[in-house]
Each structure stands twice: as C-alpha cells, then as structure tokens.
Write an enzyme that holds these catalytic residues in place. Structure first.
Site, PDB file in Angstrom:
ATOM      1  N   CYS A 146     -12.801  39.077 -10.122  1.00 25.27           N
ATOM      2  CA  CYS A 146     -13.569  39.396  -8.915  1.00 25.27           C
ATOM      3  C   CYS A 146     -14.862  40.110  -9.297  1.00 25.27           C
ATOM      4  O   CYS A 146     -14.977  40.705 -10.371  1.00 25.27           O
ATOM      5  CB  CYS A 146     -12.749  40.290  -7.995  1.00 25.27           C
ATOM      6  SG  CYS A 146     -11.216  39.552  -7.407  1.00 25.27           S
ATOM      7  N   GLU A 204     -16.025  42.883  -8.112  1.00 26.34           N
ATOM      8  CA  GLU A 204     -15.843  44.326  -8.245  1.00 26.34           C
ATOM      9  C   GLU A 204     -15.348  44.697  -9.646  1.00 26.34           C
ATOM     10  O   GLU A 204     -15.871  45.607 -10.291  1.00 26.34           O
ATOM     11  CB  GLU A 204     -14.828  44.840  -7.208  1.00 26.34           C
ATOM     12  CG  GLU A 204     -15.230  44.572  -5.775  1.00 26.34           C
ATOM     13  CD  GLU A 204     -14.690  43.268  -5.200  1.00 26.34           C
ATOM     14  OE1 GLU A 204     -14.359  43.260  -4.004  1.00 26.34           O
ATOM     15  OE2 GLU A 204     -14.600  42.261  -5.938  1.00 26.34           O
TER      16      GLU A 204
END
Length: 132
Positions: free
Chosen positions: A56, A58
């Site tokens: 991801c 993040e």
C-alpha cells in the site's frame, strides 16, 4: 482546508501518479511530512499478481522513511490520497505500521477528489494496538 493540508494533499496526489495498479485500477498515494517547509516522503501502491506481495502507499512511504534514516516515532503527519469521491481509512497492515512508526501525536489525513477529508490519530485507527 488550510494551506498546509492543501500541500499535503497535493504531495499525496502526486505520489498516486506513480502507482502500479493493473488489477485494482485504484491509484493511491501517501505523503509523510518531514518539514514544515514542504519536504515530503512519498509512496504509492504497487500491486502484484500474487496479491499478498502488493504494498500500500502508506507502508511504501513508511518503509522509505526507515530506509532514509528517519527515526521511528518522529513522523507527525501523513496524507493519503485516493481517487474518486469516497474516503477510506488505511488497511489493517498499514494501521499496524502507522502505530509503530508514527509519532505519539501523529495525525493521518485521507483526501479524495472532493474538498472533503477525514483525519485520525494513530490510536483512533488502531485502538488497543500492540507495539514495542
């Protein structure tokens, strides 16, 4: 939205341009503010046909912070951009990494293509989480 949040949103949106998303077609970008002058670490989601091997945006940005020598626990602000009009929170794996690597008083923002945004503390994202 104030000027600092606009800059954070734009840095996260800029990161999403580099996403590799042939399966979901959902490019997500993340930006972690390093300085108030607008220096950011950026990450995007990178998919793989072996879905568990994907990363991801993040976590991509957080991993880069460690690789660049930023001390864990010092990152105070993260912005996440997702396309469309809906706002989503980070996945469970990202929440755990946010809990471990972001500062105690960190704030995480979610932005989309509308003017709306959401914000959380790391403890709101993962209440009763575990860390060292």
């Amino acid at each position: 939205m104030n000027a600092a949040l606009i800059k954070l949103r734009e840095a996260a949106k800029e990161a999403a341009v580099h996403a590799y998303v042939p399966y979901s077609r959902f490019p997500v970008g993340a930006a972690i503010e390093l300085t108030e002058e607008g220096q950011y670490l950026q990450g995007c989601n990178v998919e793989n046909s072996a879905y568990s091997m994907a990363i991801c945006a993040e976590r991509n940005a957080l991993v880069q912070s460690v690789a660049k020598g930023v001390p864990p626990g010092t990152l105070k602000t993260m912005g996440i951009y997702m396309p469309g009009e809906a706002l989503y929170s980070p996945c469970g794996a990202c929440r755990q990494m946010i809990l471990e690597l972001m500062a105690e008083d960190a704030v995480i923002y979610a932005f989309c293509d509308s003017a709306e945004f959401k914000q959380w503390t790391k403890f709101e994202l993962l209440p009763d989480g575990f860390a060292l």
